[in-house]
Scaffold this motif. Structure first.
Motif, PDB file in Angstrom:
ATOM      1  N   GLY A   5     -32.717  11.620   1.283  1.00 40.59           N
ATOM      2  CA  GLY A   5     -31.831  10.797   0.468  1.00 40.59           C
ATOM      3  C   GLY A   5     -32.663   9.853  -0.380  1.00 40.59           C
ATOM      4  O   GLY A   5     -33.681   9.322   0.083  1.00 40.59           O
ATOM      5  N   PHE A   6     -32.230   9.661  -1.625  1.00 40.18           N
ATOM      6  CA  PHE A   6     -32.966   8.831  -2.562  1.00 40.18           C
ATOM      7  C   PHE A   6     -32.027   7.882  -3.294  1.00 40.18           C
ATOM      8  O   PHE A   6     -30.906   8.255  -3.629  1.00 40.18           O
ATOM      9  CB  PHE A   6     -33.660   9.689  -3.634  1.00 40.18           C
ATOM     10  CG  PHE A   6     -34.681  10.638  -3.086  1.00 40.18           C
ATOM     11  CD1 PHE A   6     -36.017  10.275  -3.035  1.00 40.18           C
ATOM     12  CD2 PHE A   6     -34.311  11.884  -2.617  1.00 40.18           C
ATOM     13  CE1 PHE A   6     -36.966  11.163  -2.541  1.00 40.18           C
ATOM     14  CE2 PHE A   6     -35.239  12.772  -2.115  1.00 40.18           C
ATOM     15  CZ  PHE A   6     -36.577  12.412  -2.077  1.00 40.18           C
ATOM     16  N   MET A   7     -32.527   6.684  -3.552  1.00 43.81           N
ATOM     17  CA  MET A   7     -31.875   5.767  -4.475  1.00 43.81           C
ATOM     18  C   MET A   7     -32.607   5.970  -5.798  1.00 43.81           C
ATOM     19  O   MET A   7     -33.842   5.876  -5.846  1.00 43.81           O
ATOM     20  CB  MET A   7     -32.021   4.318  -4.011  1.00 43.81           C
ATOM     21  CG  MET A   7     -31.357   4.053  -2.672  1.00 43.81           C
ATOM     22  SD  MET A   7     -31.724   2.392  -2.036  1.00 43.81           S
ATOM     23  CE  MET A   7     -30.573   1.434  -2.999  1.00 43.81           C
ATOM     24  N   SER A  58     -37.523   5.840  -8.194  1.00 47.92           N
ATOM     25  CA  SER A  58     -36.642   6.162  -7.077  1.00 47.92           C
ATOM     26  C   SER A  58     -37.275   5.701  -5.773  1.00 47.92           C
ATOM     27  O   SER A  58     -38.483   5.440  -5.706  1.00 47.92           O
ATOM     28  CB  SER A  58     -36.353   7.664  -7.030  1.00 47.92           C
ATOM     29  OG  SER A  58     -37.537   8.387  -6.787  1.00 47.92           O
ATOM     30  N   LEU A  59     -36.454   5.614  -4.736  1.00 48.84           N
ATOM     31  CA  LEU A  59     -36.894   5.206  -3.415  1.00 48.84           C
ATOM     32  C   LEU A  59     -36.299   6.174  -2.407  1.00 48.84           C
ATOM     33  O   LEU A  59     -35.069   6.339  -2.342  1.00 48.84           O
ATOM     34  CB  LEU A  59     -36.429   3.778  -3.105  1.00 48.84           C
ATOM     35  CG  LEU A  59     -36.668   3.285  -1.679  1.00 48.84           C
ATOM     36  CD1 LEU A  59     -38.170   3.161  -1.394  1.00 48.84           C
ATOM     37  CD2 LEU A  59     -35.952   1.955  -1.455  1.00 48.84           C
ATOM     38  N   GLN A  60     -37.163   6.825  -1.615  1.00 48.71           N
ATOM     39  CA  GLN A  60     -36.655   7.725  -0.580  1.00 48.71           C
ATOM     40  C   GLN A  60     -36.231   6.891   0.619  1.00 48.71           C
ATOM     41  O   GLN A  60     -37.017   6.105   1.150  1.00 48.71           O
ATOM     42  CB  GLN A  60     -37.721   8.736  -0.171  1.00 48.71           C
ATOM     43  CG  GLN A  60     -37.184   9.769   0.793  1.00 48.71           C
ATOM     44  CD  GLN A  60     -38.154  10.911   1.030  1.00 48.71           C
ATOM     45  OE1 GLN A  60     -39.340  10.809   0.784  1.00 48.71           O
ATOM     46  NE2 GLN A  60     -37.618  12.020   1.496  1.00 48.71           N
ATOM     47  N   PRO A 103     -26.728   1.927   7.126  1.00 48.88           N
ATOM     48  CA  PRO A 103     -26.719   1.542   5.719  1.00 48.88           C
ATOM     49  C   PRO A 103     -28.121   1.219   5.192  1.00 48.88           C
ATOM     50  O   PRO A 103     -28.982   0.764   5.925  1.00 48.88           O
ATOM     51  CB  PRO A 103     -25.835   0.302   5.689  1.00 48.88           C
ATOM     52  CG  PRO A 103     -25.951  -0.281   7.067  1.00 48.88           C
ATOM     53  CD  PRO A 103     -26.175   0.881   7.990  1.00 48.88           C
ATOM     54  N   PHE A 104     -28.299   1.469   3.899  1.00 50.89           N
ATOM     55  CA  PHE A 104     -29.529   1.181   3.185  1.00 50.89           C
ATOM     56  C   PHE A 104     -29.233   0.070   2.178  1.00 50.89           C
ATOM     57  O   PHE A 104     -28.336   0.216   1.351  1.00 50.89           O
ATOM     58  CB  PHE A 104     -30.051   2.428   2.464  1.00 50.89           C
ATOM     59  CG  PHE A 104     -30.298   3.571   3.419  1.00 50.89           C
ATOM     60  CD1 PHE A 104     -31.388   3.553   4.281  1.00 50.89           C
ATOM     61  CD2 PHE A 104     -29.431   4.648   3.471  1.00 50.89           C
ATOM     62  CE1 PHE A 104     -31.609   4.593   5.160  1.00 50.89           C
ATOM     63  CE2 PHE A 104     -29.638   5.688   4.353  1.00 50.89           C
ATOM     64  CZ  PHE A 104     -30.734   5.671   5.209  1.00 50.89           C
ATOM     65  N   GLN A 105     -29.986  -1.000   2.274  1.00 51.08           N
ATOM     66  CA  GLN A 105     -29.759  -2.157   1.410  1.00 51.08           C
ATOM     67  C   GLN A 105     -30.182  -1.875  -0.031  1.00 51.08           C
ATOM     68  O   GLN A 105     -31.150  -1.142  -0.264  1.00 51.08           O
ATOM     69  CB  GLN A 105     -30.536  -3.366   1.936  1.00 51.08           C
ATOM     70  CG  GLN A 105     -30.120  -3.799   3.343  1.00 51.08           C
ATOM     71  CD  GLN A 105     -28.648  -4.140   3.436  1.00 51.08           C
ATOM     72  OE1 GLN A 105     -28.117  -4.871   2.612  1.00 51.08           O
ATOM     73  NE2 GLN A 105     -27.967  -3.594   4.431  1.00 51.08           N
ATOM     74  N   ALA A 106     -29.457  -2.452  -0.983  1.00 50.65           N
ATOM     75  CA  ALA A 106     -29.845  -2.368  -2.388  1.00 50.65           C
ATOM     76  C   ALA A 106     -31.216  -3.035  -2.541  1.00 50.65           C
ATOM     77  O   ALA A 106     -31.584  -3.923  -1.768  1.00 50.65           O
ATOM     78  CB  ALA A 106     -28.814  -3.070  -3.267  1.00 50.65           C
ATOM     79  N   VAL A 107     -31.975  -2.588  -3.532  1.00 49.57           N
ATOM     80  CA  VAL A 107     -33.318  -3.123  -3.763  1.00 49.57           C
ATOM     81  C   VAL A 107     -33.213  -4.290  -4.756  1.00 49.57           C
ATOM     82  O   VAL A 107     -32.752  -4.099  -5.886  1.00 49.57           O
ATOM     83  CB  VAL A 107     -34.261  -2.030  -4.313  1.00 49.57           C
ATOM     84  CG1 VAL A 107     -35.622  -2.609  -4.646  1.00 49.57           C
ATOM     85  CG2 VAL A 107     -34.371  -0.887  -3.315  1.00 49.57           C
ATOM     86  N   PRO A 108     -33.624  -5.494  -4.342  1.00 44.82           N
ATOM     87  CA  PRO A 108     -33.553  -6.649  -5.247  1.00 44.82           C
ATOM     88  C   PRO A 108     -34.347  -6.394  -6.538  1.00 44.82           C
ATOM     89  O   PRO A 108     -35.443  -5.848  -6.512  1.00 44.82           O
ATOM     90  CB  PRO A 108     -34.203  -7.777  -4.435  1.00 44.82           C
ATOM     91  CG  PRO A 108     -34.071  -7.345  -3.007  1.00 44.82           C
ATOM     92  CD  PRO A 108     -34.166  -5.843  -3.035  1.00 44.82           C
ATOM     93  N   MET A 137     -27.294   8.004  -6.294  1.00 42.23           N
ATOM     94  CA  MET A 137     -27.739   8.258  -4.924  1.00 42.23           C
ATOM     95  C   MET A 137     -27.879   9.776  -4.845  1.00 42.23           C
ATOM     96  O   MET A 137     -26.936  10.504  -5.183  1.00 42.23           O
ATOM     97  CB  MET A 137     -26.720   7.741  -3.912  1.00 42.23           C
ATOM     98  CG  MET A 137     -26.487   6.236  -3.984  1.00 42.23           C
ATOM     99  SD  MET A 137     -27.946   5.235  -3.719  1.00 42.23           S
ATOM    100  CE  MET A 137     -28.153   5.388  -1.974  1.00 42.23           C
ATOM    101  N   ASN A 138     -29.046  10.241  -4.441  1.00 43.47           N
ATOM    102  CA  ASN A 138     -29.321  11.674  -4.395  1.00 43.47           C
ATOM    103  C   ASN A 138     -29.423  12.124  -2.953  1.00 43.47           C
ATOM    104  O   ASN A 138     -30.150  11.537  -2.156  1.00 43.47           O
ATOM    105  CB  ASN A 138     -30.633  11.988  -5.135  1.00 43.47           C
ATOM    106  CG  ASN A 138     -31.035  13.438  -4.991  1.00 43.47           C
ATOM    107  OD1 ASN A 138     -31.825  13.786  -4.114  1.00 43.47           O
ATOM    108  ND2 ASN A 138     -30.501  14.281  -5.845  1.00 43.47           N
TER     109      ASN A 138
END
Length: 153
Positions: free
Chosen positions: A87-89, A96-98, A116-121, A128-129
């Motif tokens: 999963g990636f943001m 992107s962030l895995q 849950p995965f927190q949003a990146v400040p 979302m992939n």
């Protein structure tokens, strides 16, 4: 969509909502890119292709800011299978962030929430992939599954 599928995802979502702080309890399903208005995507793991694209990736559109994200997966096959799940943001600046990199074994009809995965400040999430399958696990070809992603405020 069949009522059993909706019930499975709603049960997963309800269970997830009770396991996160109240500030994150307000969640909604994100729509898949190119989808037909249904937030739950049904797919089958296909083979690697020499030409063209595989069906391993599914993008979900992030149309506003969320504090966190949750990925949901449910097996729709009648057999047990093991395969990679990623999963990636994906951010508006192209980076992107895995957030998921696992190779779980799924029993028939079982489901799982990732996150849950927190949003990146300082970053604005665009997609979302969800990536399911890999050319390194040919035994998983033909495995059916359902996926969805939620954004939570």
């Amino acid at each position: 969509m069949n009522r059993a599928i909706v019930a499975t995802f709603m049960t997963l979502a309800a269970t997830a909502a009770t396991s996160v702080p109240a500030a994150q309890a307000s969640c909604r399903f994100l729509m898949p890119l190119g989808g037909g208005g249904n937030p739950v995507v049904s797919k089958r793991i296909g083979p690697d292709r020499l030409v063209g694209r595989t069906n391993w990736n599914t993008d979900f559109i992030v149309d506003r800011d969320f504090r966190s994200y949750r990925f949901f997966f449910t097996s729709a096959s009648s057999e047990r299978a093991t395969f990679p799940v990623s999963g990636f943001m994906v951010f508006t600046d192209g980076s992107s962030l895995q957030v998921i990199n696992e190779t779980p074994t799924f029993e028939p009809g079982t489901g799982r929430m990732f996150g849950p995965f927190q949003a990146v400040p300082g970053k604005r999430t665009r997609l979302m992939n969800f990536r399911v399958g890999s050319s390194t696990t040919p035994a998983a070809i033909g495995f059916s599954y359902r996926i969805s992603v939620q954004g939570c405020t």
